[in-house]
Design a protein around this motif. Structure first.
Motif, PDB file in Angstrom:
ATOM      1  N   ARG A 114       0.831  -1.233   0.000  1.00  0.00           N
ATOM      2  CA  ARG A 114       0.000   0.000   0.000  1.00  0.00           C
ATOM      3  C   ARG A 114       0.840   1.247   0.000  1.00  0.00           C
ATOM      4  NH1 ARG A 114      -4.216  -1.989   4.533  1.00  0.00           N
ATOM      5  NH2 ARG A 114      -5.346  -3.462   3.246  1.00  0.00           N
ATOM      6  N   ALA A 115       1.867   1.259   0.851  1.00  0.00           N
ATOM      7  CA  ALA A 115       2.748   2.434   0.919  1.00  0.00           C
ATOM      8  C   ALA A 115       3.481   2.640  -0.396  1.00  0.00           C
ATOM      9  CB  ALA A 115       3.746   2.275   2.064  1.00  0.00           C
ATOM     10  N   LYS A 151       2.483   1.738  -3.345  1.00  0.00           N
ATOM     11  CA  LYS A 151       1.497   2.193  -4.327  1.00  0.00           C
ATOM     12  C   LYS A 151       1.237   3.692  -4.173  1.00  0.00           C
ATOM     13  CE  LYS A 151      -2.819   0.912  -6.479  1.00  0.00           C
ATOM     14  NZ  LYS A 151      -3.923  -0.039  -6.520  1.00  0.00           N
ATOM     15  N   LYS A 152       1.100   4.162  -2.930  1.00  0.00           N
ATOM     16  CA  LYS A 152       0.884   5.592  -2.685  1.00  0.00           C
ATOM     17  C   LYS A 152       2.062   6.418  -3.140  1.00  0.00           C
ATOM     18  CE  LYS A 152      -2.421   5.392   1.081  1.00  0.00           C
ATOM     19  NZ  LYS A 152      -2.716   5.765   2.484  1.00  0.00           N
ATOM     20  N   LEU A 153       3.279   5.907  -2.899  1.00  0.00           N
ATOM     21  CA  LEU A 153       4.476   6.634  -3.331  1.00  0.00           C
ATOM     22  C   LEU A 153       4.559   6.718  -4.851  1.00  0.00           C
ATOM     23  CD1 LEU A 153       7.178   5.193  -0.907  1.00  0.00           C
ATOM     24  CD2 LEU A 153       6.381   7.554  -1.004  1.00  0.00           C
ATOM     25  N   GLU A 176       2.064   7.055  -6.872  1.00  0.00           N
ATOM     26  CA  GLU A 176       1.032   7.956  -7.421  1.00  0.00           C
ATOM     27  C   GLU A 176       1.503   9.373  -7.532  1.00  0.00           C
ATOM     28  OE1 GLU A 176      -2.265   7.283  -4.771  1.00  0.00           O
ATOM     29  OE2 GLU A 176      -2.813   5.449  -5.793  1.00  0.00           O
TER      30      GLU A 176
END
Length: 75
Positions: A68-69, A71-73, A75
């Motif tokens: 998740r982390a 993936k956020k980075l 974006e």
């Protein structure tokens, strides 16, 4: 470095100098992959299946824990 092929029985051989072997960490027991792109001869250590599996296992653990982390980075 310019090299010439050496007659070896009915075949030709390419002698690879010790410093190059040491740099690539290969010896007479190392399986080699020989391929071509149509113009160049490419000689490399053959892919190590055990090492690939170890990498894939580690990658799965990282993705499970930090997916998740990451993936956020991205974006």
């Amino acid at each position: 470095m310019i090299k010439r092929l050496t007659k070896h029985g009915n075949s030709l051989a390419l002698v690879i100098d010790r410093p190059v072997l040491d740099l690539l960490e290969i010896d007479d027991q190392t399986p080699l992959s020989v391929t071509t792109d149509g113009k160049c001869l490419i000689i490399a250590p053959a892919p190590d299946e055990k090492r690939r599996q170890s990498f894939q296992s580690a990658l799965k653990k990282v993705n499970k824990r930090y997916g998740r982390a990451l993936k956020k980075l991205a974006e």
